[in-house]
Structures are given as C-alpha cells and as structure tokens.
Design a protein around this motif. Structure first.
Motif, PDB file in Angstrom:
ATOM      1  N   ASN A   1      -4.600  11.390  -4.036  1.00  0.00           N
ATOM      2  CA  ASN A   1      -5.459  10.253  -4.434  1.00  0.00           C
ATOM      3  C   ASN A   1      -4.943   8.926  -3.498  1.00  0.00           C
ATOM      4  O   ASN A   1      -5.695   8.100  -3.435  1.00  0.00           O
ATOM      5  CB  ASN A   1      -4.873  10.115  -5.939  1.00  0.00           C
ATOM      6  CG  ASN A   1      -5.679   8.983  -6.603  1.00  0.00           C
ATOM      7  OD1 ASN A   1      -6.957   9.221  -6.549  1.00  0.00           O
ATOM      8  ND2 ASN A   1      -5.114   8.086  -7.360  1.00  0.00           N
ATOM      9  N   ASP A   2      -3.876   9.109  -3.145  1.00  0.00           N
ATOM     10  CA  ASP A   2      -3.287   7.933  -1.877  1.00  0.00           C
ATOM     11  C   ASP A   2      -4.229   7.937  -0.940  1.00  0.00           C
ATOM     12  O   ASP A   2      -4.662   6.938  -0.593  1.00  0.00           O
ATOM     13  CB  ASP A   2      -1.968   8.241  -1.705  1.00  0.00           C
ATOM     14  CG  ASP A   2      -0.856   7.877  -2.924  1.00  0.00           C
ATOM     15  OD1 ASP A   2      -1.150   7.498  -3.838  1.00  0.00           O
ATOM     16  OD2 ASP A   2       0.314   8.351  -2.761  1.00  0.00           O
ATOM     17  N   ALA A   3      -4.521   9.116  -0.489  1.00  0.00           N
ATOM     18  CA  ALA A   3      -5.203   9.272   0.752  1.00  0.00           C
ATOM     19  C   ALA A   3      -6.626   8.589   0.350  1.00  0.00           C
ATOM     20  O   ALA A   3      -7.336   8.050   1.339  1.00  0.00           O
ATOM     21  CB  ALA A   3      -5.461  10.566   1.338  1.00  0.00           C
TER      22      ALA A   3
ATOM     23  N   ASN B   1       9.508  -2.219  -8.777  1.00  0.00           N
ATOM     24  CA  ASN B   1       8.696  -1.367  -7.718  1.00  0.00           C
ATOM     25  C   ASN B   1       7.225  -1.164  -8.270  1.00  0.00           C
ATOM     26  O   ASN B   1       7.050  -0.460  -9.168  1.00  0.00           O
ATOM     27  CB  ASN B   1       9.515  -0.136  -7.717  1.00  0.00           C
ATOM     28  CG  ASN B   1       8.701   0.751  -6.530  1.00  0.00           C
ATOM     29  OD1 ASN B   1       7.915   0.654  -6.009  1.00  0.00           O
ATOM     30  ND2 ASN B   1       9.512   1.944  -6.337  1.00  0.00           N
ATOM     31  N   ARG B   2       6.643  -2.247  -7.715  1.00  0.00           N
ATOM     32  CA  ARG B   2       5.154  -2.584  -8.257  1.00  0.00           C
ATOM     33  C   ARG B   2       5.445  -3.466  -9.594  1.00  0.00           C
ATOM     34  O   ARG B   2       6.488  -3.531  -9.870  1.00  0.00           O
ATOM     35  CB  ARG B   2       4.250  -1.360  -8.676  1.00  0.00           C
ATOM     36  CG  ARG B   2       3.852  -0.543  -7.475  1.00  0.00           C
ATOM     37  CD  ARG B   2       2.914   0.402  -8.137  1.00  0.00           C
ATOM     38  NE  ARG B   2       2.840   1.515  -6.782  1.00  0.00           N
ATOM     39  CZ  ARG B   2       1.734   1.389  -5.643  1.00  0.00           C
ATOM     40  NH1 ARG B   2       1.166   0.126  -5.583  1.00  0.00           N
ATOM     41  NH2 ARG B   2       1.815   2.421  -4.848  1.00  0.00           N
ATOM     42  N   SER B   3       4.591  -4.040  -9.722  1.00  0.00           N
ATOM     43  CA  SER B   3       4.851  -5.222 -11.044  1.00  0.00           C
ATOM     44  C   SER B   3       3.338  -5.527 -11.626  1.00  0.00           C
ATOM     45  O   SER B   3       2.489  -5.036 -11.469  1.00  0.00           O
ATOM     46  CB  SER B   3       5.331  -6.335 -10.324  1.00  0.00           C
ATOM     47  OG  SER B   3       4.292  -6.862  -9.578  1.00  0.00           O
TER      48      SER B   3
ATOM     49  N   MET C   1       0.760  -1.275   0.005  1.00  0.00           N
ATOM     50  CA  MET C   1      -0.108   0.064   0.165  1.00  0.00           C
ATOM     51  C   MET C   1       0.885   1.195  -0.073  1.00  0.00           C
ATOM     52  O   MET C   1       2.091   1.139   0.368  1.00  0.00           O
ATOM     53  CB  MET C   1      -0.652  -0.015   1.195  1.00  0.00           C
ATOM     54  CG  MET C   1      -1.985  -1.174   1.356  1.00  0.00           C
ATOM     55  SD  MET C   1      -3.068  -1.385  -0.002  1.00  0.00           S
ATOM     56  CE  MET C   1      -4.183   0.034   0.540  1.00  0.00           C
ATOM     57  N   ASP C   2       0.232   2.293  -0.252  1.00  0.00           N
ATOM     58  CA  ASP C   2       1.123   3.469  -0.257  1.00  0.00           C
ATOM     59  C   ASP C   2       1.682   3.926   1.359  1.00  0.00           C
ATOM     60  O   ASP C   2       1.086   3.670   1.946  1.00  0.00           O
ATOM     61  CB  ASP C   2       0.214   4.815  -0.800  1.00  0.00           C
ATOM     62  CG  ASP C   2       0.115   4.918  -2.301  1.00  0.00           C
ATOM     63  OD1 ASP C   2       0.947   4.925  -2.997  1.00  0.00           O
ATOM     64  OD2 ASP C   2      -1.212   4.448  -2.677  1.00  0.00           O
ATOM     65  N   ALA C   3       2.942   4.457   1.015  1.00  0.00           N
ATOM     66  CA  ALA C   3       3.604   4.880   2.405  1.00  0.00           C
ATOM     67  C   ALA C   3       3.993   3.660   3.251  1.00  0.00           C
ATOM     68  O   ALA C   3       4.349   3.811   4.356  1.00  0.00           O
ATOM     69  CB  ALA C   3       2.680   6.092   3.043  1.00  0.00           C
TER      70      ALA C   3
HETATM   71 MG    MG Z   1       1.925   6.596  -5.007  1.00  0.00          MG
END
Ligand code: MG
Ligand code: ATP
Length: 298
Positions: free
Chosen positions: A217-219, A132-134, A76-78
């Motif tokens: 958007n992440d939030a 980094n993601r895939s 997930m982000d962060a």
């Molecule tokens: Mg992001």
C-alpha cells in the motif's frame, strides 16, 4: 554546553519555517549544508553529543515540571520518522517521554471531531510528547483521498470547499491555545525525494531483514506523490508560526536528518531557560537535619 547550543541553533535555522512565505522547492531533500558524506562519522559524533545535551535539558524540564514539549513528525513513508525518533531520543529518560503513533482512525475516533484522539495524548508538564503522525494527517492523507473525509460522518452542510482552510484555522487556534498553556510545539516534515523513497522501498523488498517494513500500500501511495507534495506545501504555509514552527528537514541522508532534528529540539529546550528548582530555606534546614540524623545513626 553554550557552544553546543549555539551550534545547534545555526544548524537548525536554515530549515525553520515560521510564516506563509514557504516554498517546498526551496528545500532540497539531498541538502547536507556544508557537510559531505565524508563528514558522516563527525556527524554521528555530533549527534552523540547532542543526545547527551538533550538528556541534560530533559532532566531539568522534568525537575522543573512547568513546560511540556510536543514534537510532531510528518513524512512520506520510508522518510525515516521512526529512525529519527529512535536516535534523537535515545538518551532521554523514558519516564520523561511519551510517544504516540497515529494510524488510520478507529470507528470510535471517527465518531468524534478530528482533534479528539490527539488531545487525549497531549504530553504532561515536564514531559516531551512525540507524535509519529498527528492531526496533520487530516490535511494530508484525508485531502488526497476524499473517501476518508466521507467516512468522518460530518454533517454534509459543513463540508464545503473551505474545509481545508477551516482545518488550518482550527489547527492554528489549537496550537496557539497550547502555546499559551505552556506547551512548546515543534513540527518536523522529513522531506525525502521520490527517487530516494523508491530506493528504500526496493531495499525493503530485497533485504530479508527489512521485508517486514514493506507494505504494498505504501508503494501504491507513490502514485499520489504530487498531490501529497502540494498538500504538504499548503499545510506548512498555513500552519507555520513563530510559536509553532515547522522544520522542513532534508531526508535523503539519514545521518543529516537526525543531526538537524536533534539540533532543533536542543534549540527549543534551550530557549526555555530551564533550571533545577531552587531550594528554599525550609528545604535547606530539612536537608541539614536529615544529614545530622544520618551521620549520628548507624
Ligand atoms: Mg506505513
Ligand atoms: P510504519 O509504516 O513505519 O510502521 P506508519 O506511520 O506509516 O509507520 P502505518 O501502519 O503504515 O504506519 O499507518 C499509517 C497510515 O495511517 C498512513 O498511511 C496514514 O496516512 C494513515 N492515517 C493516519 N492518520 C489518518 C487519518 N486521520 N485518516 C486516515 N488515515 C490516516
């Protein structure tokens, strides 16, 4: 070196998933095993030693030029993907390492099958490739947001209720193919808690030097938290195998996350029996001749 490898194995083991018996609730995002926050300086020292060892192993991987290593990071982000990649790989020779970040697909990507853009980025022999993601996003964000699937221009009769099962199958087959071709795959899910993610987002808003990292958007994606967790669990259950295991790494404490990731990479490299290429008689003679020539000249 042997001792450090043994320690790395022990540290990574509790987080390795190799079959479908996995339950997300069994791994706590704030787990730090027997270490407390007082051990943080020791953890940093251990990471530094791990980074040195990784550099040595990578040098042999490069010299030997037989195996390729693919490290996949999902979170997930962060959750700390970028920081983990930066710290764990900080000692390796940049020439032996290839990092690719996969963001929302381009229109060219969408004109192809879902593995296409990742296949173009596979590591060469002797290298460590980092995603980094895939292609795993194809079973995560695309599953949580059906409109992404619509944009993929698949023939409608191929989009059935079995689509996720089929994607898992295809990913397993693809990874088996890579494994059989000398690509060593390790996959990391950095498992951050909902609470810690909120705290990190608030820091990004409050601290000016972190503002650039914040995305509204992440939030907003937090609203889909439970859907993501379900998608992650299903994905890990369906794609964790002996040859391409997932590591579900607690990510509420960055110092701990990094040590576990380093340990898992050390474990993977050390399992390959790496060594520098052996020098044959012909080469030995060539070296002796060169030495004589150098010594006799000016
Ligand atoms: Mg992001
Ligand atoms: P950071 O935010 O730390 O720079 P990031 O990996 O989150 O890193 P972003 O620029 O936010 O990078 O872009 C990643 C976004 O792209 C994520 O929201 C991810 O879900 C999305 N994405 C990645 N692959 C796909 C895909 N195949 N289809 C649709 N969206 C995707």
């Amino acid at each position: 070196m042997k001792n450090l490898i043994k320690k790395a194995r022990r540290l990574a083991k509790p987080f390795r998933v190799t079959d479908d018996g996995f339950r997300l609730k069994d791994i706590k995002p704030d787990d730090t095993l027997e270490f407390t926050s007082e051990d943080k300086p020791r953890a940093k020292e251990a990471l530094a030693m791990g980074v040195d060892l990784l550099a040595e192993l990578q040098d042999m991987l490069y010299a030997q030029d037989r195996w390729a290593v693919l490290l996949i990071f999902q979170a997930m982000d962060a959750a700390g993907k970028d920081g983990a990649i930066k710290h764990v790989m900080s000692g390796v020779n940049p020439q032996g390492c290839q990092v690719y970040s996969f963001k929302a697909p381009s229109s060219e990507d969408l004109d192809h099958d879902f593995l296409w853009r990742c296949i173009k980025c596979m590591p060469e022999r002797g290298r460590i490739g980092i995603f980094n993601r895939s292609y795993y996003e194809e079973t995560l964000v695309v599953r949580v947001h059906p409109d992404f699937l619509e944009k993929q221009k698949l023939p409608p009769e191929l989009v059935t209720k079995d689509i996720w099962k089929e994607r898992f199958q295809d990913i397993r087959s693809f990874e088996r193919y890579l494994t059989r071709n000398g690509v060593v795959i390790r996959k990391f899910f950095l498992h951050v808690s909902n609470k810690e993610q909120k705290k990190r987002f608030l820091e990004r808003i409050q601290e000016p030097e972190k503002n650039w990292k914040f995305s509204a958007n992440d939030a907003k994606e937090r609203e889909h938290w439970d859907d993501y967790m379900e998608a992650y669990e299903d994905m890990i259950q369906n794609t964790a195998t002996k040859n391409a295991p997932w590591y579900v790494v607690p990510a509420d404490n960055k110092w701990f996350t990094r040590v576990v990731v380093a340990a898992a990479v050390i474990e993977a490299l050390s399992s390959l029996n790496l060594h520098y290429p052996e020098v044959n008689d012909e080469k030995l003679k060539e070296l002796a001749r060169a030495k004589r020539a150098l010594n006799s000249g000016k």
